[in-house]
Design a protein around this motif. Structure first.
Motif, short mmCIF file in Angstrom:
data_model
loop_
_atom_site.label_atom_id
_atom_site.label_comp_id
_atom_site.label_asym_id
_atom_site.label_seq_id
_atom_site.Cartn_x
_atom_site.Cartn_y
_atom_site.Cartn_z
N GLN A 160 0.82 -1.21 0.00
CA GLN A 160 0.00 0.00 0.00
C GLN A 160 0.86 1.27 0.00
OE1 GLN A 160 -3.21 0.16 2.79
NE2 GLN A 160 -3.90 -1.93 2.36
N GLU B 53 -2.83 0.11 -10.62
CA GLU B 53 -3.60 0.61 -9.50
C GLU B 53 -4.57 -0.49 -9.04
OE1 GLU B 53 -5.31 4.23 -11.14
OE2 GLU B 53 -3.66 5.40 -10.30
N THR C 198 -7.14 -2.04 -5.38
CA THR C 198 -7.36 -2.02 -3.94
C THR C 198 -6.10 -2.33 -3.15
OG1 THR C 198 -8.04 -4.36 -4.03
CG2 THR C 198 -9.78 -2.69 -4.19
N ASN D 93 -5.40 3.90 -0.63
CA ASN D 93 -5.73 5.21 -1.20
C ASN D 93 -6.83 5.11 -2.26
OD1 ASN D 93 -5.33 8.06 -1.39
ND2 ASN D 93 -4.09 7.79 -3.23
N ASN D 94 -7.84 4.27 -1.98
CA ASN D 94 -8.96 4.05 -2.90
C ASN D 94 -8.49 3.58 -4.28
OD1 ASN D 94 -11.05 4.90 -1.07
ND2 ASN D 94 -10.40 7.02 -1.42
N GLY D 95 -7.39 2.86 -4.27
CA GLY D 95 -6.91 2.27 -5.52
C GLY D 95 -6.18 3.23 -6.44
N ASN E 37 -3.09 13.25 -2.69
CA ASN E 37 -3.46 13.26 -4.10
C ASN E 37 -3.39 14.66 -4.72
OD1 ASN E 37 -4.20 10.41 -4.15
ND2 ASN E 37 -5.96 11.01 -2.91
#
Length: 535
Positions: free
Chosen positions: A86, A485, A487, A491-493, A528
């Motif tokens: 992650q 990218e 799960t 970071n929400n993918g 982000n």
């Protein structure tokens, strides 16, 4: 009379107390500990810290097989006990400032012992500053500059804008080149403490090349800022390339700024000691593997093992490119582990990486990367030259790193099957012709946008397990190669664009922390968010 007696008694008492305090201080002093540290010893500590060989998830963990190379999508952890894949970047690290404080002390110690204002410790100290500030600002955005290394004199340093940090880095690297030139021209070509220089053994001519080669990296990272007249990115790059006597750069891999592992001092991370505990807990990442197999690139036979179940079910050879499969970094770790133990994924090449205690050197700034940076600058029209020659040289030197040369076509790969002991490997012969590889349409330099993508892809491959954060930085800057990218990355993918600031800043330096976020247009410490470098 009595009054003077009191005064005499008080005076004698003060003298006795002072004497007692002095005696206590003397007793507290440890005769086995030095009262000060020489610049030479501080240099050794600073340069060792620069290797980035620790692996605790912090910004500085960019040594071989460190956390950064999972985020560079070269390999994955498939066993949750050892960690995951992650991008948990909500709280970064300012630990680099600890190293920079040692740099300040090193410079002070050199001056205290009579060094001139321009001296080797001062010059190398400036390079270290540029190196760390570049990495920190590239990860987070605005950061404190020298205000953060003043100790108790400044506990709440203000943040400098990212543009100002980059300007500082570029100017500092120019100063390093100029000061080293002065020293070299005066016949002062080495550092007195050369034994502490684990990279260049005190050779200042090598440090001078490093400063200018590193500046090329910094300028390439500013490719989105070529319209900024204050930075003059293109002009600065051209000045270095067009004036080699004034700005010497690397001329071969012999100039590489690399950390060499030593068995008795700093053991290679994937040593035989760790084989039994974690050798099957690492599989290769799809981003790296497919960029090799799509090009029929023999480097995959050196760095990876085949997926044995694919061989069993498909009937492929162990040295068939179709036998090598990486996992998406965005895949769940549970699925990845199941696929790994089932033999559906390629593990790291355990024979290659676990066989010795010294392993491969970790190149922090290298000639191969420089070749691709120059090829990219030519492709972008910054300078004149033959982009294809620099591009091919970068590929060729990367191949040599793995023992693949233009003078031979017959090679041997060594693989372990799942569950095998380190000595239970099998050899497989394969053929590979470097000239044929360079001539194939997918590799032969195409120029224009297609050529730029080729340069960036080959640079990514060449930076496998080295060059710190550069693989991620280049992906973020250009989108090449495409990173996976999903799960599994958190970071929400979505792959984040920056690290958040250390959580301690919210408590210890809140006003300046908030101002830094506001100045960058962030409503929160958003991983982000797009920093100035990306706009």
């Amino acid at each position: 009379m009595r009054r003077y007696q009191y005064i005499l008694i008080i005076a004698l008492s003060c003298l006795m107390m002072a004497a007692c305090n002095k005696k206590i201080e003397e007793l507290q002093a440890n005769p086995n500990e030095p009262g000060s540290v020489t610049a030479e010893l501080l240099l050794g500590a600073v340069l060792t810290d620069m290797s980035g060989t620790q692996d605790d998830g912090a910004l500085e963990d960019y040594g071989s097989w460190g956390a950064v190379h999972r985020w560079n999508q070269y390999y994955c952890r498939n066993y949750e006990y050892y960690g995951d894949n992650q991008y948990g970047w909500s709280s970064g690290s300012f630990d680099s400032y600890i190293v920079l404080k040692n740099v300040v002390q090193m410079e002070k110690e050199a001056a205290t012992r009579g060094a001139d204002s321009i001296n080797p410790y001062e010059s190398i100290g400036k390079f270290v500053r540029a190196y760390y500030y570049y990495n920190m600002t590239s990860m987070m955005g605005d950061i404190p500059l020298d205000g953060a290394v003043q100790g108790t004199d400044n506990l709440t340093p203000a943040y400098a804008s990212q543009k100002d940090v980059f300007t500082f880095v570029l100017n500092t690297l120019d100063t390093v080149n100029n000061h080293l030139t002065t020293l070299i021209n005066a016949g002062d070509n080495t550092i007195d403490g050369s034994t502490q220089d684990i990279y260049y053994a005190g050779d200042l001519t090598k440090w001078r090349k490093l400063a200018n080669t590193f500046k090329l990296r910094v300028l390439i990272s500013l490719s989105n800022k070529t319209s900024d007249d204050e930075l003059n990115v293109i002009s600065q790059f051209a000045t270095i390339i067009n004036n080699p006597s004034t700005y010497p750069i690397f001329t071969s891999v012999d100039d590489d700024f690399k950390f060499t592992y030593v068995e008795t001092y700093n053991v290679y991370p994937q040593s035989p000691n760790n084989f039994g505990s974690d050798a099957q807990r690492y599989n290769m990442a799809n981003t790296y593997v497919h960029n090799l197999t799509d090009l029929n690139d023999a480097r995959v036979f050196i760095t990876c093992e085949p997926a044995w179940n694919i061989i069993a079910t498909k009937g492929y050879s162990a040295v068939d490119y179709r036998s090598f499969v990486g996992a998406s970094t965005g895949e769940s770790i549970a699925n990845m582990y199941s696929d790994a133990i089932a033999g559906n994924l390629s593990l790291i090449n355990r024979k290659h990486y676990y066989d010795t205690y010294t392993g491969e050197p970790d190149v922090l700034v290298g000639y191969k990367e420089m070749c691709f940076n120059i090829a990219e600058a030519i492709n972008r029209g910054w300078i004149s030259g033959d982009a294809e020659t620099w591009y091919n040289t970068g590929i060729t030197e990367s191949m040599k790193f793995y023992g693949i040369t233009a003078s031979q076509t017959s090679y041997t790969a060594y693989f372990l099957k799942f569950g095998s002991s380190l000595g239970d490997y099998t050899s497989y012969a394969f053929t590979f012709d470097l000239s044929t590889y360079l001539a194939q349409s997918s590799v032969k330099y195409a120029g224009a946008d297609a050529g730029l993508e080729q340069i960036l892809t080959q640079k990514y491959i060449a930076m496998f397990q080295n060059s710190g954060w550069e693989a991620y930085f280049n992906y973020r800057r250009t989108g090449v190669p495409v990173f996976d990218e999903g799960t599994g990355i958190g970071n929400n993918g979505v792959i984040p664009k920056r690290w958040g600031y250390p959580s301690s800043e919210q408590n210890l330096n809140a006003a300046n922390w908030k101002a830094a976020l506001s100045n960058q247009g962030f409503s929160s410490d958003d991983i982000n968010g797009s920093m100035w470098l990306l706009k």
